[in-house]
Design a protein around this motif. Structure first.
Motif, PDB file in Angstrom:
ATOM      1  N   PRO A 102       0.834  -1.200   0.000  1.00  0.00           N
ATOM      2  CA  PRO A 102       0.000   0.000   0.000  1.00  0.00           C
ATOM      3  C   PRO A 102       0.873   1.256   0.000  1.00  0.00           C
ATOM      4  CG  PRO A 102      -0.766  -1.550   1.654  1.00  0.00           C
ATOM      5  CD  PRO A 102       0.514  -2.099   1.119  1.00  0.00           C
ATOM      6  N   GLY A 103       0.511   2.227  -0.801  1.00  0.00           N
ATOM      7  CA  GLY A 103       1.223   3.502  -0.815  1.00  0.00           C
ATOM      8  C   GLY A 103       2.446   3.531  -1.712  1.00  0.00           C
ATOM      9  N   ILE A 104       2.709   2.435  -2.423  1.00  0.00           N
ATOM     10  CA  ILE A 104       3.925   2.399  -3.238  1.00  0.00           C
ATOM     11  C   ILE A 104       3.729   3.190  -4.537  1.00  0.00           C
ATOM     12  CG2 ILE A 104       3.524   0.269  -4.587  1.00  0.00           C
ATOM     13  CD1 ILE A 104       6.688   0.954  -2.631  1.00  0.00           C
ATOM     14  N   GLY A 105       2.478   3.324  -4.969  1.00  0.00           N
ATOM     15  CA  GLY A 105       2.212   4.125  -6.174  1.00  0.00           C
ATOM     16  C   GLY A 105       1.459   3.380  -7.262  1.00  0.00           C
ATOM     17  N   LYS A 106       0.735   2.315  -6.899  1.00  0.00           N
ATOM     18  CA  LYS A 106       0.001   1.542  -7.918  1.00  0.00           C
ATOM     19  C   LYS A 106      -1.090   2.383  -8.559  1.00  0.00           C
ATOM     20  CE  LYS A 106      -1.208  -1.560  -4.895  1.00  0.00           C
ATOM     21  NZ  LYS A 106      -0.510  -1.009  -3.725  1.00  0.00           N
ATOM     22  N   SER A 107      -1.869   3.079  -7.723  1.00  0.00           N
ATOM     23  CA  SER A 107      -2.969   3.873  -8.283  1.00  0.00           C
ATOM     24  C   SER A 107      -2.424   4.999  -9.143  1.00  0.00           C
ATOM     25  CB  SER A 107      -3.841   4.439  -7.166  1.00  0.00           C
ATOM     26  OG  SER A 107      -4.290   3.410  -6.344  1.00  0.00           O
ATOM     27  N   THR A 108      -1.303   5.570  -8.718  1.00  0.00           N
ATOM     28  CA  THR A 108      -0.674   6.634  -9.506  1.00  0.00           C
ATOM     29  C   THR A 108      -0.263   6.103 -10.868  1.00  0.00           C
ATOM     30  OG1 THR A 108       0.172   7.494  -7.423  1.00  0.00           O
ATOM     31  CG2 THR A 108       1.146   8.372  -9.428  1.00  0.00           C
ATOM     32  N   LEU A 109       0.364   4.939 -10.878  1.00  0.00           N
ATOM     33  CA  LEU A 109       0.788   4.343 -12.147  1.00  0.00           C
ATOM     34  C   LEU A 109      -0.425   4.063 -13.038  1.00  0.00           C
ATOM     35  CD1 LEU A 109       3.129   3.096 -13.842  1.00  0.00           C
ATOM     36  CD2 LEU A 109       2.642   0.929 -12.731  1.00  0.00           C
ATOM     37  N   LEU A 137      -8.438  14.688  -7.429  1.00  0.00           N
ATOM     38  CA  LEU A 137      -7.324  15.402  -6.792  1.00  0.00           C
ATOM     39  C   LEU A 137      -5.980  14.864  -7.272  1.00  0.00           C
ATOM     40  CD1 LEU A 137      -8.278  15.884  -3.030  1.00  0.00           C
ATOM     41  CD2 LEU A 137      -7.717  17.639  -4.720  1.00  0.00           C
ATOM     42  N   ARG A 138      -5.899  13.542  -7.294  1.00  0.00           N
ATOM     43  CA  ARG A 138      -4.647  12.931  -7.746  1.00  0.00           C
ATOM     44  C   ARG A 138      -4.365  13.301  -9.196  1.00  0.00           C
ATOM     45  NH1 ARG A 138      -5.189   7.341  -7.017  1.00  0.00           N
ATOM     46  NH2 ARG A 138      -4.342   7.451  -4.928  1.00  0.00           N
ATOM     47  N   SER A 139      -5.414  13.265 -10.034  1.00  0.00           N
ATOM     48  CA  SER A 139      -5.173  13.532 -11.453  1.00  0.00           C
ATOM     49  C   SER A 139      -4.732  14.978 -11.650  1.00  0.00           C
ATOM     50  CB  SER A 139      -6.401  13.199 -12.292  1.00  0.00           C
ATOM     51  OG  SER A 139      -7.353  14.212 -12.184  1.00  0.00           O
ATOM     52  N   GLU A 140      -5.257  15.891 -10.826  1.00  0.00           N
ATOM     53  CA  GLU A 140      -4.816  17.288 -10.952  1.00  0.00           C
ATOM     54  C   GLU A 140      -3.361  17.425 -10.564  1.00  0.00           C
ATOM     55  OE1 GLU A 140      -7.601  19.851  -9.007  1.00  0.00           O
ATOM     56  OE2 GLU A 140      -8.874  19.828 -10.800  1.00  0.00           O
ATOM     57  N   ARG A 141      -3.011  16.713  -9.502  1.00  0.00           N
ATOM     58  CA  ARG A 141      -1.621  16.738  -9.072  1.00  0.00           C
ATOM     59  C   ARG A 141      -0.690  16.218 -10.159  1.00  0.00           C
ATOM     60  NH1 ARG A 141       0.509  13.871  -3.555  1.00  0.00           N
ATOM     61  NH2 ARG A 141       2.680  14.378  -3.922  1.00  0.00           N
ATOM     62  N   LEU A 142      -1.197  15.267 -10.920  1.00  0.00           N
ATOM     63  CA  LEU A 142      -0.384  14.672 -11.980  1.00  0.00           C
ATOM     64  C   LEU A 142      -0.477  15.445 -13.291  1.00  0.00           C
ATOM     65  CD1 LEU A 142      -1.376  10.945 -11.361  1.00  0.00           C
ATOM     66  CD2 LEU A 142       0.769  12.025 -10.738  1.00  0.00           C
ATOM     67  N   GLU A 269      10.987   7.016 -11.049  1.00  0.00           N
ATOM     68  CA  GLU A 269      11.196   7.841  -9.874  1.00  0.00           C
ATOM     69  C   GLU A 269       9.877   8.509  -9.533  1.00  0.00           C
ATOM     70  OE1 GLU A 269      14.451  10.536 -10.234  1.00  0.00           O
ATOM     71  OE2 GLU A 269      14.318  11.102  -8.121  1.00  0.00           O
ATOM     72  N   MET A 270       9.503   8.450  -8.250  1.00  0.00           N
ATOM     73  CA  MET A 270       8.255   9.091  -7.823  1.00  0.00           C
ATOM     74  C   MET A 270       8.577  10.522  -7.419  1.00  0.00           C
ATOM     75  SD  MET A 270       4.981   8.826  -7.085  1.00  0.00           S
ATOM     76  CE  MET A 270       4.210   7.311  -6.526  1.00  0.00           C
ATOM     77  N   GLY A 271       7.981  11.458  -8.115  1.00  0.00           N
ATOM     78  CA  GLY A 271       8.234  12.863  -7.788  1.00  0.00           C
ATOM     79  C   GLY A 271       6.933  13.579  -7.509  1.00  0.00           C
ATOM     80  N   ASP A 272       6.991  14.897  -7.482  1.00  0.00           N
ATOM     81  CA  ASP A 272       5.787  15.682  -7.218  1.00  0.00           C
ATOM     82  C   ASP A 272       4.746  15.506  -8.309  1.00  0.00           C
ATOM     83  OD1 ASP A 272       6.624  16.614  -4.883  1.00  0.00           O
ATOM     84  OD2 ASP A 272       7.466  18.490  -5.660  1.00  0.00           O
ATOM     85  N   GLY A 273       5.220  15.300  -9.527  1.00  0.00           N
ATOM     86  CA  GLY A 273       4.292  15.143 -10.644  1.00  0.00           C
ATOM     87  C   GLY A 273       4.033  13.692 -10.981  1.00  0.00           C
ATOM     88  N   GLY A 274       4.174  12.798  -9.999  1.00  0.00           N
ATOM     89  CA  GLY A 274       3.908  11.379 -10.241  1.00  0.00           C
ATOM     90  C   GLY A 274       5.155  10.616 -10.647  1.00  0.00           C
ATOM     91  N   LEU A 275       4.944   9.529 -11.372  1.00  0.00           N
ATOM     92  CA  LEU A 275       6.060   8.658 -11.729  1.00  0.00           C
ATOM     93  C   LEU A 275       6.715   9.137 -13.013  1.00  0.00           C
ATOM     94  CD1 LEU A 275       4.117   5.426 -10.966  1.00  0.00           C
ATOM     95  CD2 LEU A 275       6.247   6.055  -9.840  1.00  0.00           C
TER      96      LEU A 275
HETATM   97  P1  TYD Z   1      -0.746   5.541  -4.533  1.00  0.00           P
HETATM   98  O1  TYD Z   1      -0.720   5.524  -6.008  1.00  0.00           O
HETATM   99  O2  TYD Z   1      -2.007   5.992  -3.884  1.00  0.00           O
HETATM  100  O3  TYD Z   1      -0.322   4.147  -3.924  1.00  0.00           O
HETATM  101  P2  TYD Z   1      -1.075   2.731  -3.903  1.00  0.00           P
HETATM  102  O4  TYD Z   1      -2.195   2.800  -4.872  1.00  0.00           O
HETATM  103  O5  TYD Z   1       0.001   1.752  -4.284  1.00  0.00           O
HETATM  104  O6  TYD Z   1      -1.519   2.506  -2.507  1.00  0.00           O
HETATM  105  O7  TYD Z   1       0.495   6.434  -4.125  1.00  0.00           O
HETATM  106  C1  TYD Z   1       0.512   7.060  -2.941  1.00  0.00           C
HETATM  107  C2  TYD Z   1       1.889   7.591  -2.617  1.00  0.00           C
HETATM  108  O8  TYD Z   1       2.540   8.198  -3.701  1.00  0.00           O
HETATM  109  C3  TYD Z   1       1.705   8.643  -1.559  1.00  0.00           C
HETATM  110  O9  TYD Z   1       2.553   8.312  -0.483  1.00  0.00           O
HETATM  111  C4  TYD Z   1       2.114   9.920  -2.211  1.00  0.00           C
HETATM  112  C5  TYD Z   1       2.961   9.519  -3.357  1.00  0.00           C
HETATM  113  N1  TYD Z   1       2.799  10.401  -4.529  1.00  0.00           N
HETATM  114  C6  TYD Z   1       3.848  11.239  -4.899  1.00  0.00           C
HETATM  115  O10 TYD Z   1       4.907  11.260  -4.298  1.00  0.00           O
HETATM  116  N2  TYD Z   1       3.700  12.051  -5.995  1.00  0.00           N
HETATM  117  C7  TYD Z   1       2.544  12.068  -6.707  1.00  0.00           C
HETATM  118  O11 TYD Z   1       2.454  12.835  -7.688  1.00  0.00           O
HETATM  119  C8  TYD Z   1       1.466  11.228  -6.299  1.00  0.00           C
HETATM  120  C9  TYD Z   1       0.159  11.225  -7.033  1.00  0.00           C
HETATM  121  C10 TYD Z   1       1.641  10.411  -5.212  1.00  0.00           C
END
Ligand code: TYD
Ligand code: MG
Length: 478
Positions: A102-109, A137-142, A269-275
């Motif tokens: 959880p929190g690794i970035g699956k939904s972001t990817l 919110l996430r999509s705006e951030r990305l 790399e996970m940054g402010d604008g996502g992966l």
């Molecule tokens: P998320 O995709 O919600 O993880 P999962 O679906 O695997 O649980 O990612 C959440 C983490 O990613 C959260 O700790 C914040 C970080 N993140 C960033 O660093 N930058 C970003 O642009 C986004 C959208 C998330």
């Protein structure tokens, strides 16, 4: 606690281990297969065998030699790293499981892949755990506008599949499989029977409609998606999304792939604008490496077919009062103990009263035997306060007798080390039969080969003692 198991249910229900899906007619405190405690949950027998039966007869059997080759173009997912792990793109009708903590970035990817795919066709994004506002919110951030992505929060899988039927998208995403449920299946969402049946249902839909489906799955603390072997044989492709919480690097690793080779990795790399994809992946884990540092050795490892240079750091500190501690971060603990034993017995290093910490920098987990010599050299370097010779990488498996053993794909590793500016390679002596050919093929890399037959010899060749330092650091310490 043992559940009350009286009356009618006793005849009907079955108990299923939530870790490994072993079934048992009665409740068990400990699973005989995976040894987990208190993991059996009462469920009604699964209906999959009935519902998945197809109506076929002998006329449906096909002569394979006459089957025309289907021209199935792969979808380019926009991220070259993802395409690479998938074996060249996403195959229509395939079910791809992306697992990770959880929190690794699956939904972001998933959202980023959806956005790239949405430029060409409709994408359905179904989440069982997040609301439309959260995803917006996430999509705006990305920086994702969201055109062409149709979002739905719906944990009921039948309803979700009905929506997919209505939309007939070019790509569907289910985030996450543990949050979905089917009404006719017993158990709460996330239980092994639910997860398995939901995956079967999605598998059938993807194959019938020839639509690629990405599903995410949370891994259990044992590192498996909803229990080992439960989902992995149902889906076509299994990818693991890994990384350490403190590191911004993420690895997408192929574990199973019906359409390509496994063990490929993609690096992000996970940054402010996502992966983001990493420009020079083989050196991302070397970003803080400084040549000539005591206790620090670079090893060209291979992740799948990709060479990755990693920095191994070791720190030995004297401990005369308590049993010595050994800590392994990113390398296998038992392997570390073996290497320490070999260094003690075969190379004469006094490690019995030293705490030893070994680290792979950048949060990478590297478990190749090719790392052995690098680990050994880093430990010796820290103990002796010696530095690796200038421009050194080390490579080789260490045997119990202190001998060094050859490793696979040595040319590729050395070529990558040379590309990144390393000038010599500490490695096992090349076997006389192949030595000529191999030396020839390594020549263009322009790297000096320091061949050693044993660990002790390798340490002599690869480490430079500093003048005015004593042989063993622990003697002048305290
Ligand atoms: P998320 O995709 O919600 O993880 P999962 O679906 O695997 O649980 O990612 C959440 C983490 O990613 C959260 O700790 C914040 C970080 N993140 C960033 O660093 N930058 C970003 O642009 C986004 C959208 C998330
Ligand atoms: Mg998520």
């Amino acid at each position: 606690m043992k559940p009350n198991n009286q009356g009618k249910s006793r005849l009907k229900s079955v108990f299923v281990c939530q870790q490994c899906s072993r079934e048992s007619p009665k409740w068990l405190g400990r699973c005989p297969d995976c040894q987990s405690w208190n993991s059996f949950v009462e469920t009604s027998p699964t209906p999959s065998r009935v519902t998945t039966r197809l109506h076929t007869d002998v006329a449906d059997l096909q002569d394979l030699s006459r089957v025309a080759k289907a021209d199935s173009p792969r979808f380019d997912l926009g991220f070259a790293e993802v395409n690479r792990v998938l074996g060249g793109g996403l195959v229509p009708g395939s079910l791809v499981l992306v697992g990770g903590e959880p929190g690794i970035g699956k939904s972001t990817l998933m959202l980023q892949l959806s956005a790239m795919m949405a430029q060409r066709s409709t994408v359905a994004y179904i989440s069982g755990e997040e609301s439309v506002n959260q995803v917006k919110l996430r999509s705006e951030r990305l920086g994702i506008g969201g055109e062409g992505i149709y979002f739905l929060t719906e944990p009921d899988l039948e309803a979700a599949v009905a929506c997919l039927e209505g939309l007939s998208p070019g790509l569907a995403v289910i985030d996450s499989i543990q949050s979905m449920y089917l009404d006719e299946v017993a158990g709460t969402p996330g239980s092994i029977s639910q997860v398995r049946e939901c995956t079967w249902r999605l598998e059938r839909w993807a194959k019938q409609r020839n639509v690629p489906l990405l599903i995410t799955g949370h891994v259990t603390k044992e590192g498996a998606i909803a229990g080992p072997g439960t989902l992995e044989h149902i889906v076509d492709v299994v990818l693991y999304f890994e990384g350490e919480p403190f590191s911004s690097y993420r690895l997408l690793r192929g574990v199973k792939n019906r359409f390509g080779s496994t063990n490929e990795v993609g690096i992000f790399e996970m940054g402010d604008g996502g992966l983001m994809e990493v420009a020079n992946p083989s050196r991302v884990f070397l970003n803080a490496y400084k040549e000539g540092t005591v206790g620090s050795v670079v090893v060209p490892t291979l992740e799948g077919t990709r060479p990755l240079l990693v920095e191994i750091q070791a720190l030995t500190t004297p401990n005369n009062f308590a049993p010595p501690r050994r800590i392994a971060n990113g390398v296998d603990f038992n392997r570390l103990l073996m290497i320490i034993a070999v260094l003690t017995k075969r190379a004469g290093l006094k490690l019995f009263n030293q705490d030893i910490i070994v680290n792979v920098t950048g949060g990478l987990r590297a478990n190749e035997p090719a790392l052995d010599l690098g680990i050994a050299a880093a430990i010796a370097s820290s103990l002796q306060e010696s530095t690796p010779v200038s421009g050194l990488v080390a490579l080789g498996e260490v045997g119990l007798n202190g001998e060094l053993r050859g490793i696979s794909q040595i040319e590729r590793r050395i070529a990558e080390a040379a590309r990144l500016g390393f000038t010599c390679c500490l490695m096992p002596a090349l076997a006389s039969v192949t030595a000529g050919d191999l030396r020839q093929s390594l020549q263009p890399a322009g790297i000096r080969l320091l061949e050693a037959g044993s660990v002790a010899e390798a340490l002599r060749l690869g480490l430079t003692r500093r003048t005015n330092t004593k042989d063993t650091a622990h003697e002048n310490a305290v």
